[in-house]
Design a protein around this motif. Structure first.
Motif, PDB file in Angstrom:
ATOM      1  N   GLY A 162       0.759  -1.045  -0.499  1.00 41.05           N
ATOM      2  CA  GLY A 162       0.073   0.376  -0.197  1.00 41.05           C
ATOM      3  C   GLY A 162       0.825   1.193   0.048  1.00 41.05           C
ATOM      4  N   CYS A 163      -0.055   2.693   0.437  1.00 41.83           N
ATOM      5  CA  CYS A 163       0.680   3.573   0.228  1.00 41.83           C
ATOM      6  C   CYS A 163       1.523   3.683   1.419  1.00 41.83           C
ATOM      7  CB  CYS A 163      -0.708   4.446  -0.414  1.00 41.83           C
ATOM      8  SG  CYS A 163      -0.808   4.048  -1.523  1.00 41.83           S
ATOM      9  N   VAL A 164       2.733   4.663   1.236  1.00 42.71           N
ATOM     10  CA  VAL A 164       3.351   4.470   2.558  1.00 42.71           C
ATOM     11  C   VAL A 164       2.081   6.151   3.278  1.00 42.71           C
ATOM     12  CG1 VAL A 164       5.389   6.809   3.454  1.00 42.71           C
ATOM     13  CG2 VAL A 164       5.347   4.907   1.463  1.00 42.71           C
ATOM     14  N   GLN A 165       1.259   7.046   2.324  1.00 43.72           N
ATOM     15  CA  GLN A 165       0.740   7.815   3.190  1.00 43.72           C
ATOM     16  C   GLN A 165      -0.736   6.870   3.370  1.00 43.72           C
ATOM     17  OE1 GLN A 165       0.823  11.639   0.749  1.00 43.72           O
ATOM     18  NE2 GLN A 165       0.809  10.277  -1.012  1.00 43.72           N
ATOM     19  N   ARG A 166      -1.142   6.894   4.646  1.00 49.38           N
ATOM     20  CA  ARG A 166      -2.039   6.694   4.987  1.00 49.38           C
ATOM     21  C   ARG A 166      -2.922   7.395   5.032  1.00 49.38           C
ATOM     22  NH1 ARG A 166      -1.091   0.989   4.188  1.00 49.38           N
ATOM     23  NH2 ARG A 166       0.778   0.663   4.179  1.00 49.38           N
ATOM     24  N   PRO A 167      -4.693   7.581   4.919  1.00 44.90           N
ATOM     25  CA  PRO A 167      -4.669   5.073   3.896  1.00 44.90           C
ATOM     26  C   PRO A 167      -4.181   5.284   2.831  1.00 44.90           C
ATOM     27  CG  PRO A 167      -6.901   6.362   4.221  1.00 44.90           C
ATOM     28  CD  PRO A 167      -6.492   7.021   5.163  1.00 44.90           C
ATOM     29  N   ARG A 168      -3.733   6.486   2.354  1.00 45.78           N
ATOM     30  CA  ARG A 168      -3.523   6.627   0.934  1.00 45.78           C
ATOM     31  C   ARG A 168      -3.169   7.615   0.346  1.00 45.78           C
ATOM     32  NH1 ARG A 168      -7.196   9.711  -2.063  1.00 45.78           N
ATOM     33  NH2 ARG A 168      -9.221   9.180  -1.385  1.00 45.78           N
ATOM     34  N   LEU A 169      -2.539   7.564  -0.393  1.00 47.19           N
ATOM     35  CA  LEU A 169      -1.547   9.452  -1.067  1.00 47.19           C
ATOM     36  C   LEU A 169      -2.634   9.660  -1.536  1.00 47.19           C
ATOM     37  CD1 LEU A 169      -2.462   8.986  -4.496  1.00 47.19           C
ATOM     38  CD2 LEU A 169      -0.461   8.240  -4.101  1.00 47.19           C
ATOM     39  N   PRO A 170      -2.774  11.466  -0.993  1.00 44.72           N
ATOM     40  CA  PRO A 170      -3.947  11.729  -1.391  1.00 44.72           C
ATOM     41  C   PRO A 170      -4.816  12.146  -2.858  1.00 44.72           C
ATOM     42  CG  PRO A 170      -2.768  13.627  -0.798  1.00 44.72           C
ATOM     43  CD  PRO A 170      -2.190  11.767  -0.699  1.00 44.72           C
ATOM     44  N   PHE A 171      -5.958  12.202  -3.102  1.00 47.81           N
ATOM     45  CA  PHE A 171      -6.475  12.476  -4.650  1.00 47.81           C
ATOM     46  C   PHE A 171      -7.195  14.481  -4.751  1.00 47.81           C
ATOM     47  CE2 PHE A 171      -8.882   8.075  -5.576  1.00 47.81           C
ATOM     48  CZ  PHE A 171      -7.634   7.679  -5.361  1.00 47.81           C
ATOM     49  N   ALA A 172      -6.511  14.809  -6.008  1.00 46.69           N
ATOM     50  CA  ALA A 172      -7.565  15.702  -5.839  1.00 46.69           C
ATOM     51  C   ALA A 172      -8.073  16.017  -6.967  1.00 46.69           C
ATOM     52  CB  ALA A 172      -5.855  17.127  -6.142  1.00 46.69           C
ATOM     53  N   VAL A 173      -9.152  16.216  -6.970  1.00 47.84           N
ATOM     54  CA  VAL A 173      -9.969  16.244  -8.181  1.00 47.84           C
ATOM     55  C   VAL A 173      -9.854  17.081  -9.268  1.00 47.84           C
ATOM     56  CG1 VAL A 173     -12.185  14.868  -8.279  1.00 47.84           C
ATOM     57  CG2 VAL A 173     -11.198  14.065  -6.996  1.00 47.84           C
ATOM     58  N   ALA A 174     -10.384  17.049 -10.264  1.00 49.59           N
ATOM     59  CA  ALA A 174     -10.356  17.850 -10.355  1.00 49.59           C
ATOM     60  C   ALA A 174     -12.012  17.799 -11.682  1.00 49.59           C
ATOM     61  CB  ALA A 174      -9.867  18.443 -12.497  1.00 49.59           C
ATOM     62  N   ALA A 175     -12.841  19.692 -11.068  1.00 46.59           N
ATOM     63  CA  ALA A 175     -14.629  18.432 -11.605  1.00 46.59           C
ATOM     64  C   ALA A 175     -15.241  20.399 -11.653  1.00 46.59           C
ATOM     65  CB  ALA A 175     -14.737  17.870 -10.182  1.00 46.59           C
ATOM     66  N   THR A 176     -16.466  20.440 -12.460  1.00 48.46           N
ATOM     67  CA  THR A 176     -17.041  21.307 -12.614  1.00 48.46           C
ATOM     68  C   THR A 176     -18.463  21.248 -12.279  1.00 48.46           C
ATOM     69  OG1 THR A 176     -16.516  21.127 -15.218  1.00 48.46           O
ATOM     70  CG2 THR A 176     -15.645  22.833 -13.689  1.00 48.46           C
ATOM     71  N   GLY A 177     -18.292  19.659 -12.680  1.00 46.27           N
ATOM     72  CA  GLY A 177     -19.769  19.670 -13.444  1.00 46.27           C
ATOM     73  C   GLY A 177     -20.437  18.529 -11.782  1.00 46.27           C
ATOM     74  N   PRO A 178     -22.166  18.515 -11.557  1.00 46.54           N
ATOM     75  CA  PRO A 178     -21.956  17.861 -10.141  1.00 46.54           C
ATOM     76  C   PRO A 178     -21.810  16.756 -10.627  1.00 46.54           C
ATOM     77  CG  PRO A 178     -24.191  18.218 -12.272  1.00 46.54           C
ATOM     78  CD  PRO A 178     -23.102  18.427 -12.594  1.00 46.54           C
ATOM     79  N   ARG A 179     -21.932  15.339 -11.308  1.00 44.23           N
ATOM     80  CA  ARG A 179     -21.519  14.363 -10.948  1.00 44.23           C
ATOM     81  C   ARG A 179     -20.176  14.598 -10.536  1.00 44.23           C
ATOM     82  NH1 ARG A 179     -22.280  10.214 -15.878  1.00 44.23           N
ATOM     83  NH2 ARG A 179     -22.200   8.570 -14.141  1.00 44.23           N
ATOM     84  N   GLY A 180     -18.740  15.019 -10.879  1.00 44.49           N
ATOM     85  CA  GLY A 180     -17.394  15.055 -10.715  1.00 44.49           C
ATOM     86  C   GLY A 180     -17.266  16.180  -9.546  1.00 44.49           C
ATOM     87  N   MET A 181     -18.036  17.105  -9.021  1.00 42.05           N
ATOM     88  CA  MET A 181     -18.091  17.600  -7.955  1.00 42.05           C
ATOM     89  C   MET A 181     -18.644  16.418  -6.906  1.00 42.05           C
ATOM     90  SD  MET A 181     -17.337  20.683  -7.441  1.00 42.05           S
ATOM     91  CE  MET A 181     -17.853  21.982  -9.068  1.00 42.05           C
ATOM     92  N   ARG A 182     -19.413  15.785  -6.906  1.00 46.71           N
ATOM     93  CA  ARG A 182     -20.022  15.093  -5.713  1.00 46.71           C
ATOM     94  C   ARG A 182     -18.633  13.615  -6.247  1.00 46.71           C
ATOM     95  NH1 ARG A 182     -25.166  14.915  -8.450  1.00 46.71           N
ATOM     96  NH2 ARG A 182     -24.694  12.638 -10.019  1.00 46.71           N
ATOM     97  N   LEU A 183     -17.796  13.294  -6.472  1.00 44.73           N
ATOM     98  CA  LEU A 183     -16.722  12.622  -6.359  1.00 44.73           C
ATOM     99  C   LEU A 183     -15.100  13.388  -6.017  1.00 44.73           C
ATOM    100  CD1 LEU A 183     -15.948  10.977  -9.911  1.00 44.73           C
ATOM    101  CD2 LEU A 183     -17.190   9.741  -8.060  1.00 44.73           C
ATOM    102  N   ALA A 184     -15.181  14.748  -6.072  1.00 48.87           N
ATOM    103  CA  ALA A 184     -14.312  15.281  -5.182  1.00 48.87           C
ATOM    104  C   ALA A 184     -14.776  15.109  -3.878  1.00 48.87           C
ATOM    105  CB  ALA A 184     -14.619  16.657  -5.812  1.00 48.87           C
ATOM    106  N   ALA A 185     -16.049  15.449  -3.388  1.00 46.35           N
ATOM    107  CA  ALA A 185     -16.746  15.661  -2.181  1.00 46.35           C
ATOM    108  C   ALA A 185     -16.641  14.716  -1.043  1.00 46.35           C
ATOM    109  CB  ALA A 185     -18.293  16.088  -2.452  1.00 46.35           C
ATOM    110  N   ARG A 186     -16.555  13.602  -1.780  1.00 39.42           N
ATOM    111  CA  ARG A 186     -16.609  11.803  -1.374  1.00 39.42           C
ATOM    112  C   ARG A 186     -15.326  11.156  -1.308  1.00 39.42           C
ATOM    113  NH1 ARG A 186     -21.716   9.449  -4.755  1.00 39.42           N
ATOM    114  NH2 ARG A 186     -23.532  10.699  -3.431  1.00 39.42           N
ATOM    115  N   HIS A 187     -14.519  12.348  -2.444  1.00 40.76           N
ATOM    116  CA  HIS A 187     -13.168  10.918  -2.539  1.00 40.76           C
ATOM    117  C   HIS A 187     -11.515  11.550  -2.898  1.00 40.76           C
ATOM    118  CE1 HIS A 187     -14.593   7.100  -3.293  1.00 40.76           C
ATOM    119  NE2 HIS A 187     -15.682   8.166  -4.136  1.00 40.76           N
TER     120      HIS A 187
END
Length: 301
Positions: A162-187
């Motif tokens: 697994g990653c050195v960073q726990r629980p995993r390395l950070p995600f920076a989610v690029a999004a402008t639409g509603p579905r992408g924003m939901r992914l950014a908010a959750r993950h």
């Protein structure tokens, strides 16, 4: 005012002909992070040198010690979650836990058809992204993953240790639409935007700020729906695609004015492109370095 300044180093130079020096110099200048694009080629650079993001970041990880590193952004256009997870875990290990994965749905550029497929529609890209991100999240946090999806599958995919960073390395989610924003908010540990592309050529700085304010509001709404504090994800602005793009790196004062207005809007990190001569990212190297060393300091006075 607390604001981080980062840079993008495009993978257009051979490692031993200036490539390595750009990454080590970025660390010397004090940038919070240095990112690179994860493309097979990109727009006006298509017919020139362009190197792979993961090998480049691996080399950069070995050449630097403190600065964070990452992609802005990786997409499903030519990536699969299973193989990408293995590469990211390895990269996080080599870097000692300094990797951030910028990730987006991708576009209809050269990457979209390089593997021989037809370019996906915006809906198809959103569908794949909605499956890609949660599966990648699992692959980076669980020792073994089996998943049968519409677009992506994994059969006993193992990712030990697994990653050195726990629980995993950070995600920076690029999004402008509603579905992408939901992914950014959750993950997402961070959210990334380049602003409203419709305003790039004909919009005004005021219109751009209004569009960004609206995007931030949408992110806040998505966070509320996910039961998350809207202030928790970092807000990252990748510059170069707003109406002020051409003048942003002309002087320290121009940068400070731009960065200050966007910090007040709620952004935590501003990302500027390292100069590339004779390109859309051409800029005075000396001014760029002064922005790195003096720009944020001026905002903190």
């Amino acid at each position: 005012m607390s604001l981080r300044l980062s840079t993008v180093v495009l993978p257009v130079r051979r490692w031993h002909e200036g490539g390595r020096d750009q990454w080590t110099r970025a660390e010397e200048l004090g940038f919070h992070a240095a990112y690179t694009y994860d493309h097979l080629s990109w727009r006006t650079f298509r017919d020139g040198p362009w190197f792979g993001a993961v090998p480049t970041l691996t080399a950069a990880a070995a050449a630097t010690r403190r600065m964070r590193l990452g992609t802005l952004v990786t997409s499903p256009n030519f990536r699969h979650p299973v193989t990408l997870a293995k590469e990211l875990i390895s990269l996080d290990d080599v870097s000692g836990g300094r990797i951030t994965l910028g990730i987006g749905a991708g576009g209809n550029g050269f990457d979209a058809t390089a593997l021989g497929q037809e370019a996906w529609t915006p809906r198809e890209r959103a569908d794949r992204f909605a499956e890609f991100v949660p599966l990648l999240d699992r692959l980076l946090t669980e020792g073994a993953v089996t998943h049968e999806g519409t677009h992506y599958s994994a059969h006993e995919a193992r990712n030990v240790p697994g990653c050195v960073q726990r629980p995993r390395l950070p995600f920076a989610v690029a999004a402008t639409g509603p579905r992408g924003m939901r992914l950014a908010a959750r993950h997402g540990q961070a959210w990334v935007t380049t602003g409203d592309p419709k305003l790039f050529e004909t919009g005004t700085p005021e219109q751009s700020l209004a569009a960004l304010r609206e995007q931030l509001g949408k992110l806040g709404k998505a966070c509320a729906e996910a039961g998350r504090d809207a202030g928790e994800p970092d807000k990252i602005l990748l510059t170069g695609f707003t109406p002020e793009a051409n003048g942003l790196l002309e002087s320290v004062d121009a940068f400070v004015d731009f960065a200050g207005r966007h910090a007040e809007l709620g952004f935590d990190e501003i990302v500027v492109h390292a100069p590339v001569p004779d390109s859309v990212f051409a800029a005075d190297e000396a001014v760029f370095e002064r922005i790195a060393t003096e720009g944020i300091a001026q905002l903190e006075r």
